[in-house]
Scaffold this active site. Structure first.
Site, PDB file in Angstrom:
ATOM      1  N   ARG A   7       0.671  -1.080   0.111  1.00  0.00           N
ATOM      2  CA  ARG A   7       0.036   0.198   0.056  1.00  0.00           C
ATOM      3  C   ARG A   7       0.809   1.317  -0.084  1.00  0.00           C
ATOM      4  NH1 ARG A   7      -3.376  -3.553   2.872  1.00  0.00           N
ATOM      5  NH2 ARG A   7      -2.344  -2.757   4.882  1.00  0.00           N
ATOM      6  N   GLU A  32       5.022 -10.056  15.126  1.00  0.00           N
ATOM      7  CA  GLU A  32       4.669 -10.692  16.213  1.00  0.00           C
ATOM      8  C   GLU A  32       4.833 -12.166  16.441  1.00  0.00           C
ATOM      9  OE1 GLU A  32       0.258  -9.675  16.595  1.00  0.00           O
ATOM     10  OE2 GLU A  32       0.264 -10.481  18.339  1.00  0.00           O
TER      11      GLU A  32
END
Ligand code: AMP
Length: 171
Positions: free
Chosen positions: A58, A95
């Site tokens: 993006r 994560e």
């Protein structure tokens, strides 16, 4: 214009507990898209960048029109294995596990160029910080960062080098 009215919130995407800020509803709105690109252009012009570096994927959407408006070249940073010529690579923590980003070794020439790094959104700042490392590995200098959206609670800015960070919408 209040860009927040054009950004859609999707709870539990891509996994439970994440509130996804969906910018596709802004992109499909002609006046919203124009306003966002024009506002980023006006705010980023004073940084005096020589190149725009956009982060897959993006970051490409906003980085390319920004480069066009500022009359600069655009350089993509991509996920591992996508760029065809010799690359610099950086691994960064997610994560769960790690990911790798790459840039063409000959993209930011001459060395010492001033680079503006662009993505749609800053969350933890890990992706943008890894991209800054690629710019430094290329022998160039990070002049600033710009993001359409900043998630302030995650304090991503503290992972970035001490240069201007320009954002349009904060949550
Ligand atoms: P980070 O490395 O944590 O700053 O994550 C930044 C990248 O993940 C950006 O490319 C974003 O597009 C995407 N991202 C992270 N969190 C969100 C969210 N809540 N909504 C939309 N995109 C997100």
């Amino acid at each position: 214009m209040d860009l927040k009215t054009l950004i859609r919130d999707i709870p539990d995407f891509p996994k439970p507990g994440i509130l996804f800020r969906d910018i596709t509803t802004l992109l499909r709105d002609a006046s919203g898209l124009r306003y966002a690109v024009d506002a980023l252009t006006e705010k980023c012009a004073p940084l005096g960048a020589d190149f725009i570096v956009g982060i897959e994927s993006r970051g490409f959407i906003f980085g390319t029109p920004l480069a066009y408006q500022l009359n600069l070249g655009f350089v993509p940073v991509r996920k591992a294995g996508k760029l065809p010529a010799a690359v610099h690579s950086v691994e960064y923590a997610l994560e769960y596990g790690t990911d790798k980003l790459e840039i063409h070794q000959d993209a930011l020439l001459p060395p010492g160029s001033n680079v503006l790094i662009v993505d749609d959104l800053i969350a933890t700042g890990g992706t943008a910080a890894a991209t800054a490392k690629l710019v430094e590995q290329s022998g160039s200098r990070v002049a600033g960062f710009t993001f359409l959206v900043e998630l302030r609670d995650l304090a991503g800015r503290r992972h970035l080098p001490d240069v201007p960070v320009i954002t349009l919408v904060e949550y």
